[in-house]
Write a protein that holds these residues in place. Structure first.
Motif, PDB file in Angstrom:
ATOM      1  N   LEU A   1      11.770   5.335  62.774  1.00  0.00           N
ATOM      2  CA  LEU A   1      12.391   6.827  62.292  1.00  0.00           C
ATOM      3  C   LEU A   1      13.477   6.644  61.694  1.00  0.00           C
ATOM      4  O   LEU A   1      14.374   8.371  61.288  1.00  0.00           O
ATOM      5  N   GLU A   2      14.496   6.038  61.960  1.00  0.00           N
ATOM      6  CA  GLU A   2      15.703   5.717  60.833  1.00  0.00           C
ATOM      7  C   GLU A   2      15.733   5.608  59.512  1.00  0.00           C
ATOM      8  O   GLU A   2      16.959   5.388  58.925  1.00  0.00           O
ATOM      9  N   LEU A   3      14.876   5.263  59.087  1.00  0.00           N
ATOM     10  CA  LEU A   3      15.098   5.016  57.561  1.00  0.00           C
ATOM     11  C   LEU A   3      15.549   6.164  56.733  1.00  0.00           C
ATOM     12  O   LEU A   3      16.125   6.182  55.764  1.00  0.00           O
ATOM     13  N   GLU A   4      15.541   7.198  56.993  1.00  0.00           N
ATOM     14  CA  GLU A   4      15.702   8.610  55.836  1.00  0.00           C
ATOM     15  C   GLU A   4      17.463   8.329  56.288  1.00  0.00           C
ATOM     16  O   GLU A   4      18.300   8.578  55.384  1.00  0.00           O
ATOM     17  N   ARG A   5      18.228   7.759  57.151  1.00  0.00           N
ATOM     18  CA  ARG A   5      19.482   7.663  57.317  1.00  0.00           C
ATOM     19  C   ARG A   5      19.778   6.436  56.786  1.00  0.00           C
ATOM     20  O   ARG A   5      20.794   6.379  56.871  1.00  0.00           O
ATOM     21  N   ASP A   6      18.789   5.594  56.947  1.00  0.00           N
ATOM     22  CA  ASP A   6      19.421   4.143  56.528  1.00  0.00           C
ATOM     23  C   ASP A   6      19.660   4.126  54.136  1.00  0.00           C
ATOM     24  O   ASP A   6      19.872   3.462  53.808  1.00  0.00           O
TER      25      ASP A   6
ATOM     26  N   ALA B   1       6.364   5.481  60.386  1.00  0.00           N
ATOM     27  CA  ALA B   1       6.770   6.224  61.034  1.00  0.00           C
ATOM     28  C   ALA B   1       6.510   7.316  61.228  1.00  0.00           C
ATOM     29  O   ALA B   1       6.456   8.026  62.058  1.00  0.00           O
ATOM     30  N   ARG B   2       6.443   7.822  60.075  1.00  0.00           N
ATOM     31  CA  ARG B   2       6.465   9.164  59.870  1.00  0.00           C
ATOM     32  C   ARG B   2       5.125   9.611  59.530  1.00  0.00           C
ATOM     33  O   ARG B   2       4.224  11.005  60.702  1.00  0.00           O
ATOM     34  N   VAL B   3       4.013   8.794  58.905  1.00  0.00           N
ATOM     35  CA  VAL B   3       2.394   9.269  58.499  1.00  0.00           C
ATOM     36  C   VAL B   3       1.549   8.990  60.516  1.00  0.00           C
ATOM     37  O   VAL B   3       0.641   9.115  59.839  1.00  0.00           O
TER      38      VAL B   3
END
Length: 221
Positions: free
Chosen positions: A134-139, A156-158
């Motif tokens: 769930l931290e992908l966007e921040r990464d 984690a989103r889909v």
């Protein structure tokens, strides 16, 4: 499969490859674009008497890793699961330190691959398809890659992870392309093989030259 080998769908002929059998690129993130520095973790493992790689072996077991990749648990909960699994080998304090060292391992983007993908995106859509947290966007933002792709399909989103065919179908749909018009790039052979069963063209990634070879007709055009 030898390093640098390409996996192509059986439906694609050599002449089609040279002229471009795809119109969309679906690309993995980890070990293709993003690479982790595991040296600090390895040093800690040696310090507490564990063989190098022990923490990762525990952490990436499906029963511990998959809930994280499906967005069902947080990174802290994942670390707790790792620590619990390691607690029969090292004291609990060390187990937590090992889990945190893995979860917080520093990472970087490969500039050569990023440059290739940015150039390709000027010719066709690019979709990241990744088993991620769930931290992908921040990464992605921290690496300056928030704008790298047209779409990001994160497990984690889909709620589904590679090599489940559903995540490939979601990626193709978001790109607005039929599966047989997609190129799929991944460092894990089983993920590439799953893409091939859907009629995609596949590249088993080992080094940037793999991308350069298959995308040459775009980059040199």
């Amino acid at each position: 499969m030898p390093p640098g080998a390409l996996c192509y769908s059986w439906a694609v002929t050599a002449s089609e490859i040279s002229s471009g059998p795809f119109e969309v690129v679906l690309c993995d993130l980890d070990n293709v674009i993003r690479f982790y520095d595991m040296a600090p973790l390895a040093e800690l493992e040696r310090a507490v008497g564990l063989a190098e790689g022990t923490t990762a072996k525990v952490a990436y077991a499906p029963e511990i890793d998959l809930p994280l990749l499906l967005g069902k648990i947080t990174k802290d909960e994942w670390v707790g699961s790792i620590a619990s699994a390691l607690s029969d080998q090292v004291p609990q304090t060390h187990a937590w330190e090992l889990g945190m060292a893995l979860a917080d391992a520093p990472f970087r983007a490969d500039d050569v691959v990023v440059d290739l993908l940015r150039r390709v995106r000027t010719h066709m859509p690019l979709v990241l398809v990744t088993n991620a947290t769930l931290e992908l966007e921040r990464d992605l933002e921290s690496m300056g890659l928030a704008d790298l792709a047209d779409h990001v399909v994160s497990s984690a989103r889909v709620g589904v992870a590679k090599p489940d065919r559903a995540i490939y179908e979601i990626a193709a749909e978001r790109a607005g392309a039929a599966a047989n018009r997609c190129l799929f790039v991944d460092d894990r052979l089983e993920n590439v093989q799953a893409a091939l069963t859907l009629g995609m063209t596949g590249v088993h990634f080992h080094e940037p030259a793999d991308l350069q070879n298959v995308l040459g007709f775009v980059l040199d055009g």
